[in-house]
Design an enzyme around this catalytic site. Structure first.
Site, PDB file in Angstrom:
ATOM      1  N   HIS A  99       0.841  -1.198   0.000  1.00  0.00           N
ATOM      2  CA  HIS A  99       0.000   0.000   0.000  1.00  0.00           C
ATOM      3  C   HIS A  99       0.867   1.235   0.000  1.00  0.00           C
ATOM      4  O   HIS A  99       1.930   1.272   0.605  1.00  0.00           O
ATOM      5  CB  HIS A  99      -0.951   0.008   1.208  1.00  0.00           C
ATOM      6  CG  HIS A  99      -0.271  -0.214   2.523  1.00  0.00           C
ATOM      7  ND1 HIS A  99       0.091  -1.478   2.961  1.00  0.00           N
ATOM      8  CD2 HIS A  99       0.125   0.642   3.483  1.00  0.00           C
ATOM      9  CE1 HIS A  99       0.669  -1.370   4.148  1.00  0.00           C
ATOM     10  NE2 HIS A  99       0.720  -0.096   4.481  1.00  0.00           N
ATOM     11  N   HIS A 101       0.849   5.045   1.185  1.00  0.00           N
ATOM     12  CA  HIS A 101       0.185   6.059   1.995  1.00  0.00           C
ATOM     13  C   HIS A 101       0.237   7.395   1.256  1.00  0.00           C
ATOM     14  O   HIS A 101       1.300   7.776   0.738  1.00  0.00           O
ATOM     15  CB  HIS A 101       0.923   6.267   3.321  1.00  0.00           C
ATOM     16  CG  HIS A 101       0.897   5.107   4.267  1.00  0.00           C
ATOM     17  ND1 HIS A 101       0.073   5.069   5.379  1.00  0.00           N
ATOM     18  CD2 HIS A 101       1.614   3.957   4.293  1.00  0.00           C
ATOM     19  CE1 HIS A 101       0.286   3.941   6.045  1.00  0.00           C
ATOM     20  NE2 HIS A 101       1.227   3.240   5.407  1.00  0.00           N
TER      21      HIS A 101
HETATM   22  P1  5GP Z   1       1.788   0.134   7.424  1.00  0.00           P
HETATM   23  O1  5GP Z   1       2.408   0.376   8.768  1.00  0.00           O
HETATM   24  O2  5GP Z   1       1.640  -1.329   7.115  1.00  0.00           O
HETATM   25  O3  5GP Z   1       2.466   0.895   6.315  1.00  0.00           O
HETATM   26  O4  5GP Z   1       0.367   0.806   7.485  1.00  0.00           O
HETATM   27  C1  5GP Z   1      -0.817   0.119   7.647  1.00  0.00           C
HETATM   28  C2  5GP Z   1      -1.907   1.153   7.779  1.00  0.00           C
HETATM   29  O5  5GP Z   1      -3.148   0.499   7.645  1.00  0.00           O
HETATM   30  C3  5GP Z   1      -1.922   1.879   9.119  1.00  0.00           C
HETATM   31  O6  5GP Z   1      -1.767   3.273   8.888  1.00  0.00           O
HETATM   32  C4  5GP Z   1      -3.285   1.531   9.704  1.00  0.00           C
HETATM   33  O7  5GP Z   1      -3.889   2.609  10.382  1.00  0.00           O
HETATM   34  C5  5GP Z   1      -4.080   1.114   8.497  1.00  0.00           C
HETATM   35  N1  5GP Z   1      -5.087   0.112   8.764  1.00  0.00           N
HETATM   36  C6  5GP Z   1      -4.930  -1.057   9.449  1.00  0.00           C
HETATM   37  N2  5GP Z   1      -6.083  -1.740   9.494  1.00  0.00           N
HETATM   38  C7  5GP Z   1      -6.985  -0.999   8.790  1.00  0.00           C
HETATM   39  C8  5GP Z   1      -8.358  -1.203   8.481  1.00  0.00           C
HETATM   40  O8  5GP Z   1      -8.996  -2.195   8.831  1.00  0.00           O
HETATM   41  N3  5GP Z   1      -8.962  -0.223   7.758  1.00  0.00           N
HETATM   42  C9  5GP Z   1      -8.297   0.896   7.338  1.00  0.00           C
HETATM   43  N4  5GP Z   1      -8.995   1.804   6.637  1.00  0.00           N
HETATM   44  N5  5GP Z   1      -6.996   1.107   7.614  1.00  0.00           N
HETATM   45  C10 5GP Z   1      -6.354   0.169   8.341  1.00  0.00           C
END
Ligand code: 5GP
Ligand code: ZN
Length: 114
Positions: A99, A101
């Site tokens: 993903h 951001h």
């Molecule tokens: P990472 O640390 O893997 O780059 O970011 C994962 C992101 O996914 C985090 O910012 C977290 O808030 C978001 N996230 C985790 N679970 C969910 C979810 O069920 N729904 C949404 N909309 N965001 C999520």
């Protein structure tokens, strides 16, 4: 049922606030926003991390990056934004479905702790 949260969002098994969708991509608001605009853009296809991207995935990644500024502008971050792709354990990745951001809507410091 997939045990990947983002695959489950793609499948509609977990609700999300979608801001863009086409046959290959989905963008939705982060559940814990770090800024007024905080959107995640994902391929619908499960790719765990940037390490797992193949040559065949390059056009898909290109489409994601082409879409990022359009989504950012539509969401109100038309004067600039930050993109982050956390990758792997040492990169602080929490969800193992690739993903991008999009973070913006406010002036961002040169570095943010993420
Ligand atoms: P990472 O640390 O893997 O780059 O970011 C994962 C992101 O996914 C985090 O910012 C977290 O808030 C978001 N996230 C985790 N679970 C969910 C979810 O069920 N729904 C949404 N909309 N965001 C999520
Ligand atoms: Zn997945």
């Amino acid at each position: 049922m997939s045990d990947c949260i983002f695959c489950r969002i793609v499948a509609g098994e977990i609700p999300s606030q979608k801001v863009f969708e086409d046959e290959d991509l989905l963008a939705f608001k982060d559940i814990r926003p770090l800024a007024p605009v905080h959107v995640l853009v994902i391929p619908k296809k499960h790719i765990a991390t940037l390490f797992d991207v193949s040559d065949a995935d390059a056009p898909l990644l290109g489409r994601i990056m082409r879409k990022v500024p359009q989504i950012a502008a539509e969401q109100g971050a038309d004067e600039g934004f930050r993109t982050i792709v956390n990758t792997g354990r040492m990169g602080g990745q929490e969800v193992y479905h690739l993903h991008v951001h999009i973070i913006g809507g406010a002036a961002l410091p040169a570095m943010i702790k993420y």
